[in-house]
Design a protein around this motif. Structure first.
Motif, PDB file in Angstrom:
ATOM      1  N   GLY A  49      40.475  40.092  36.454  1.00 47.41           N
ATOM      2  CA  GLY A  49      39.558  39.063  36.958  1.00 47.41           C
ATOM      3  C   GLY A  49      40.203  38.047  37.856  1.00 47.41           C
ATOM      4  O   GLY A  49      39.854  36.872  37.802  1.00 47.41           O
ATOM      5  N   ASN A  50      41.158  38.453  38.679  1.00 47.94           N
ATOM      6  CA  ASN A  50      41.851  37.446  39.477  1.00 47.94           C
ATOM      7  C   ASN A  50      41.407  37.337  40.928  1.00 47.94           C
ATOM      8  O   ASN A  50      41.617  36.311  41.554  1.00 47.94           O
ATOM      9  CB  ASN A  50      43.374  37.651  39.398  1.00 47.94           C
ATOM     10  CG  ASN A  50      43.821  38.938  40.065  1.00 47.94           C
ATOM     11  OD1 ASN A  50      43.584  39.155  41.248  1.00 47.94           O
ATOM     12  ND2 ASN A  50      44.468  39.810  39.306  1.00 47.94           N
ATOM     13  N   CYS A  51      40.779  38.395  41.492  1.00 49.35           N
ATOM     14  CA  CYS A  51      40.444  38.304  42.913  1.00 49.35           C
ATOM     15  C   CYS A  51      39.169  37.497  43.127  1.00 49.35           C
ATOM     16  O   CYS A  51      38.949  36.936  44.179  1.00 49.35           O
ATOM     17  CB  CYS A  51      40.341  39.682  43.557  1.00 49.35           C
ATOM     18  SG  CYS A  51      38.816  40.554  43.181  1.00 49.35           S
ATOM     19  N   ARG A  52      38.327  37.438  42.121  1.00 48.22           N
ATOM     20  CA  ARG A  52      37.089  36.658  42.103  1.00 48.22           C
ATOM     21  C   ARG A  52      36.066  37.149  43.121  1.00 48.22           C
ATOM     22  O   ARG A  52      35.141  36.423  43.470  1.00 48.22           O
ATOM     23  CB  ARG A  52      37.356  35.154  42.317  1.00 48.22           C
ATOM     24  CG  ARG A  52      38.529  34.581  41.568  1.00 48.22           C
ATOM     25  CD  ARG A  52      38.493  34.782  40.100  1.00 48.22           C
ATOM     26  NE  ARG A  52      37.549  33.943  39.385  1.00 48.22           N
ATOM     27  CZ  ARG A  52      37.169  34.186  38.119  1.00 48.22           C
ATOM     28  NH1 ARG A  52      37.653  35.224  37.475  1.00 48.22           N
ATOM     29  NH2 ARG A  52      36.319  33.394  37.533  1.00 48.22           N
ATOM     30  N   LEU A  53      36.224  38.391  43.591  1.00 55.93           N
ATOM     31  CA  LEU A  53      35.275  38.902  44.564  1.00 55.93           C
ATOM     32  C   LEU A  53      34.023  39.449  43.876  1.00 55.93           C
ATOM     33  O   LEU A  53      32.945  39.479  44.466  1.00 55.93           O
ATOM     34  CB  LEU A  53      35.945  40.017  45.387  1.00 55.93           C
ATOM     35  CG  LEU A  53      35.226  40.365  46.671  1.00 55.93           C
ATOM     36  CD1 LEU A  53      35.207  39.158  47.595  1.00 55.93           C
ATOM     37  CD2 LEU A  53      35.898  41.539  47.356  1.00 55.93           C
ATOM     38  N   CYS A  54      34.172  39.853  42.630  1.00 54.60           N
ATOM     39  CA  CYS A  54      33.061  40.496  41.937  1.00 54.60           C
ATOM     40  C   CYS A  54      32.148  39.477  41.263  1.00 54.60           C
ATOM     41  O   CYS A  54      31.321  39.850  40.442  1.00 54.60           O
ATOM     42  CB  CYS A  54      33.589  41.483  40.911  1.00 54.60           C
ATOM     43  SG  CYS A  54      34.353  40.668  39.504  1.00 54.60           S
TER      44      CYS A  54
HETATM   45  S1  FES Z   1      37.824  39.535  39.741  1.00 54.76           S
HETATM   46 FE1  FES Z   1      38.676  41.042  40.979  1.00 54.76          FE
HETATM   47  S2  FES Z   1      37.310  42.678  40.609  1.00 54.76           S
HETATM   48 FE2  FES Z   1      36.605  41.194  39.205  1.00 54.76          FE
END
Ligand code: FES
Ligand SMILES: Cc1cc2nc3c(=O)[nH]c(=O)nc-3n(C[C@H](O)[C@H](O)[C@H](O)COP(=O)(O)O)c2cc1C
Ligand code: SF4
Lengths: 250, 665
Positions: A49-54
């Motif tokens: 959950g680090n890129c925060r794109l989803c």
């Molecule tokens: S935060 Fe990177 S895919 Fe969910």
């Protein structure tokens, strides 16, 4: 027993879903045929959950769909709301500063109408700090590399910013990297600035793996996958071991 | 001695409370500020003097280190019991006199009094407006002494819990009290307790958060060092209520004395049978230890803190399941701030109704605040929740320093918010603060005066958080850097049109997308200053003008001849020597050699030196001079300690206040 205990229902972009309790929002969306963009997620690795794109919207807030477990009925999730789209544009713009030439990010930038910020131009090295490589390495039991340092200084490296001594040269990290940031060569084998030997298949002579990675797997001198398959089926049929006149061919 | 049951505890408490008190005591402040200014040396010198004079316990005269006395700026401080005199800025050379005059004879030493007009503590406004529940033992007990703790009501709550209330009774009292977490968020403690109590699982944990990462904050440290047993008793009660048998106190890496003191207190409590196996014969066992923090601000965040205790990198995790269900090692875990824990014995002993009589309906109890910055009296203050900000800043803190106007107060640490003069009547409670764009945080208040530039302030806090961002998630890692760079551009006159709007959008999106509380709240200093001082952002962005005279190059300094008394301090402070003027005559600045550093503006005590726009007209300047004269305090009140020119010219011999810098004039 009854369905109510094991299933949870709700809507995503107005479409109803009913999935086992604890299913992540991302999986539920997938089951409806909806795509949510992800960068740091890989189905075979623990989510981080680090890129925060989803991020998607529920109850007026944004949550990371790759990790959010559906536990209560009646959640009305929005994956295309103005808040979500604005957040994605914001995140893509920031990530672009690290990998401004990455085709996938450029595609996302076009989709969300953004581009790199000139005031962050100095950070472009091609790495998104998504940590997929680190998770792949750990999942394979090695833990040779890690994300080290705070804030914008954070980067993937071996201990003490030197080539990772525990690296077995399996290339798992490079293969999972979404941007191709990790330099490597398959044949001859090298990665993280180190060269590795490759053990040949005793049958066909094709390289099977590095001695370090075979040791990690607990095998000394294995056949390559195709010879193993071949010898297994021959033994099932009661045939003698195959012998190749021309190792390496095919 | 090991206490075997609640009645044994009660008997000991009664015996200790009835024991004769020493005839007179000197209490040397052992708070963080005073220790830094040499309190340990003072205590050693006093003890040596007592010994040399052949005094000592037999005579009933004592000198000891105690918890923080509050007026940290005047350290090292010494309090006197029973007379109540309070001394400040004590030196080793003063110790002999303190022993002979005060300890032996009970007489005040005039020149050492912290406040000569009000020699005793109970007469001073700084203490009068306070309500000391959490800090009640500061200045009255030896922090590491369990006898002192027991003597002053300590462990009454645990005795009551075990003999009468039972685990459920304790939980019910805390829930009914309305206690809210003191670590920042103000989350109702009772709800957390209930959730942890009801969570399935045999292994449960209670944790205390003593990470206190806010720069300049020291209330948690003062508590851990000033009354460690109150935290330990609170945690013991918490463990008893939720069914935990193991606890950890997570102490900031930079606080070795806190660790030492807590460790010592834990040992004392174990020796007495108040911690460890089968406490007071109840069958309830509880083991407690300290854990030294990971040395990063983000380690105070709950998931990072737990990761750190588990021995992993102190980094936040995405969590959509509460730690009261799945926390440390995936077991139900009850985490509270150390001050929250210290409230628990008070609530359990006195009951929820009594507790609710302090503070307000939705914010019961008190809060320990740390008042620092540009105020006359800075230090550690405990007030009922809901007290107006003004009472703290102007009542207890004495207002801004001479010649300065109040501009803003930053509440809640680096991710708190900056509130303007018009917000001073807001009550200091969790809800009012967050409505106004600030947060309670750990209770830090930084007062800023008119030479602080809000854009510069936002840049400072953003820079701090940028350095503390763990770098795990993209919005905080990259976004804070971008915000910082734009703020830096504004402060350096490189602003671009539209920057303010860009900043606001960035901060809003950061708050929505960041993974943990650090990133989610990092935009607060920026957003709150923008909300309350928006015009200053626009001035930086569009005109390259800093009205506070802080951002170098974005203003010209100007001396208002109507206000200048010719004291000469700016003349001495100017590094390029472009200020001229006769004593007692208005001074002038020759701008040709001026580097616009703002030293003259910072040093002027009369509000005469001011920042003006670089391209401004002569007429505008003169109008400004007149306006200043008409109302020297504009939006801030006259009580702001601005001396009038008349009062000063009448008495030119008046000494400069401490730090006022007339030297060389
Ligand atoms: S935060 Fe990177 S895919 Fe969910
Ligand atoms: C970046 C960050 C830093 C924090 N630092 C602290 C801290 O130093 N001390 C603290 O008690 N809580 C801190 N918190 C809050 C904790 O996560 C947690 O909410 C708190 O300890 C719970 O206790 P309480 O309910 O008693 O306040 C921090 C939170 C964040 C997001
Ligand atoms: S918000 Fe900042 S501190 Fe929190 S996880 Fe993200 S990068 Fe780390």
């Amino acid at each position: 027993m009854s369905q109510a205990i094991t299933k949870v229902t709700g809507t995503i972009d107005g479409r109803g879903f009913s999935v086992p309790i604890g299913t992540t929002l991302l999986e539920a969306a997938k089951s409806l045929g909806l795509t949510i963009p992800t960068l740091c997620h890989h189905p075979g690795l623990p989510a981080d959950g680090n890129c925060r794109l989803c991020l998607v919207e529920t109850g007026g807030k944004l949550v990371a769909s790759c990790l959010f477990p559906l536990r209560t009925d009646g959640e009305a999730i929005l994956t295309q709301s103005p808040m979500v789209l604005e957040a994605r544009a914001f995140t893509v713009r920031l990530l672009l500063s690290r990998a401004p030439e990455d085709p996938r990010l450029l595609e996302l930038a076009r989709e969300y109408g953004t581009g790199p910020d000139p005031r962050l131009a100095d950070g472009a090295d091609g790495c998104l700090r998504c940590g997929l490589c680190v998770r792949a390495c750990r999942a394979s039991g090695t833990e040779a590399i890690a994300l080290v340092g705070r804030g914008r200084e954070r980067k993937v490296t071996g201990p003490f910013f030197e080539p990772p001594i525990d690296c077995v040269g399996c290339l798992a990290c490079a293969r999972v990297c979404p941007t191709g940031f990790i330099d490597f060569s398959e044949l001859p084998r090298s990665i993280w600035g180190r060269d590795f030997d490759l053990r040949p298949c005793p049958q066909c002579g094709r390289p099977v793996g590095t001695p370090e990675e075979l040791r990690r797997a607990g095998v000394e001198n294995p056949l390559c996958p195709s010879c193993r398959r071949l010898s297994y089926s021959r033994s099932l049929m009661g045939l003698p071991e195959a012998s190749f006149s021309n190792p390496g061919e095919r | 001695m090991r206490l075997l049951d609640p009645s044994g505890l009660e008997a000991l408490r009664v015996a200790l409370a009835g024991a004769p008190a020493p005839k007179r005591r000197l209490w040397v402040c052992g708070g963080p500020g005073c220790l830094a200014s040499g309190a340990a040396k003072i205590q050693a010198a006093l003890a040596a003097e007592v010994k040399a004079k052949g005094l000592g316990d037999g005579v009933g005269l004592r000198t000891d280190l105690t918890g923080c006395l509050g007026l940290c700026e005047m350290g090292p401080m010494v309090g006197v019991e029973p007379e109540g005199y309070l001394y400040g800025n004590v030196t080793v050379e003063d110790c002999r006199e303190l022993v002979s005059e005060t300890l032996l004879a009970g007489l005040p030493v005039g020149r050492l009094l912290a406040n000569p007009d009000n020699p005793t503590r109970s007469e001073q406004p700084f203490y009068q407006s306070q309500t000391q529940l959490i800090t009640k033992r500061f200045g009255k007990t030896i922090p590491g002494s369990i006898e002192d703790y027991l003597k002053t009501g300590g462990y009454a709550a645990l005795g009551l819990a075990i003999s009468k209330l039972g685990p459920l009774g304790v939980a019910e009292r805390v829930e009914a009290s309305g206690l809210r977490g003191r670590g920042g968020g103000g989350f109702p403690a009772g709800r957390k307790w209930a959730s942890c109590r009801l969570a399935p699982g045999t292994a449960k944990y209670v944790l205390a958060n003593g990470d206190e990462g806010d720069p300049g904050a020291f209330m948690n440290r003062s508590l851990m060092e000033g009354d460690p047993f109150s935290i330990i008793e609170g945690m013991t009660l918490g463990a008893y209520a939720v069914g935990a048998s193991r606890g950890f106190i997570y102490v900031r890496h930079e606080y070795p004395i806190s660790v030492e003191r807590l460790d010592g207190a834990i040992k004392e409590a174990e020796k007495m049978g108040l911690l460890g196996h089968n406490i007071l014969g109840s069958g309830f066992s509880f083991n407690l230890s300290t854990v030294e923090g990971g040395g990063a601000f983000v380690c105070g965040e709950s998931t990072a803190l737990m990761a750190s205790i588990e021995g992993r990198e102190g980094q936040p995790r995405v969590k959509y399941v509460r730690s009261t269900e799945k926390g440390l090692w995936d077991c139900p875990t009850l985490l509270q701030n150390v001050e929250t824990w210290a409230n628990v014995p008070i609530i359990v002993e006195r009951g929820p109704e009594w507790f609710k009589s302090k503070g307000t309906k939705d914010n019961p109890g008190t809060k320990v605040f740390c008042l620092v910055g540009q105020v006359k009296y800075s230090g550690l203050i405990e007030m009922p929740l809901g007290s107006p900000i003004r009472t703290l800043v102007f009542g207890v803190g004495g207002g801004t320093k001479p010649g300065r106007r109040f501009k803003a107060v930053q509440i809640g640490g680096p991710s708190g918010g900056c509130l303007p003069y018009s917000a001073l009547d807001l009550p200091l409670d969790f809800d009012s603060l967050s409505k106004a764009g600030a947060i309670m945080g750990s209770g830090g208040l930084i007062v800023m005066d008119d030479i602080s530039c809000v854009v510069d302030v936002a840049r400072y806090f953003t820079g701090f958080l940028m350095g503390e961002s763990c770098g795990k998630c993209a919005p905080c890692r990259e976004g804070l850097t971008l915000i910082y760079r734009i703020l830096d551009d504004l402060c350096q006159g490189r602003g671009r049109e539209g920057d303010s709007a860009v900043l606001e959008k960035l901060a809003t999106n950061l708050a929505r997308t960041a993974l943990c509380g650090l990133g989610q709240s990092a935009g607060n200093p920026l957003l709150s200053t923008m909300r309350h001082f928006g015009e200053e952002y626009l001035e930086h962005e569009l005109e390259g003008f800093c009205r506070s005279g802080r951002c170098q190059g974005l203003f010209w300094p100007d001396i208002n001849p109507n206000l200048c008394v010719g004291c000469g301090s700016c003349l001495a402070a100017c590094p390029t020597r472009v200020i001229s003027g006769q004593k007692k005559e208005p001074h002038r600045i020759d701008l040709t050699g001026c580097v616009s550093c703002g030293s003259c503006i910072a040093i002027c005590r009369f509000g005469a030196a001011k920042a003006i726009r670089k391209g401004g007209s002569q007429a505008a300047r003169q109008a400004d001079h007149q306006a200043d004269l008409a109302d020297p305090s504009k939006d801030a009140p006259k009580t702001n300690n601005i001396p009038t020119p008349q009062s000063v010219t009448k008495d030119p011999t008046q000494p400069a206040p401490k730090g006022g810098g007339q030297a060389g004039a």
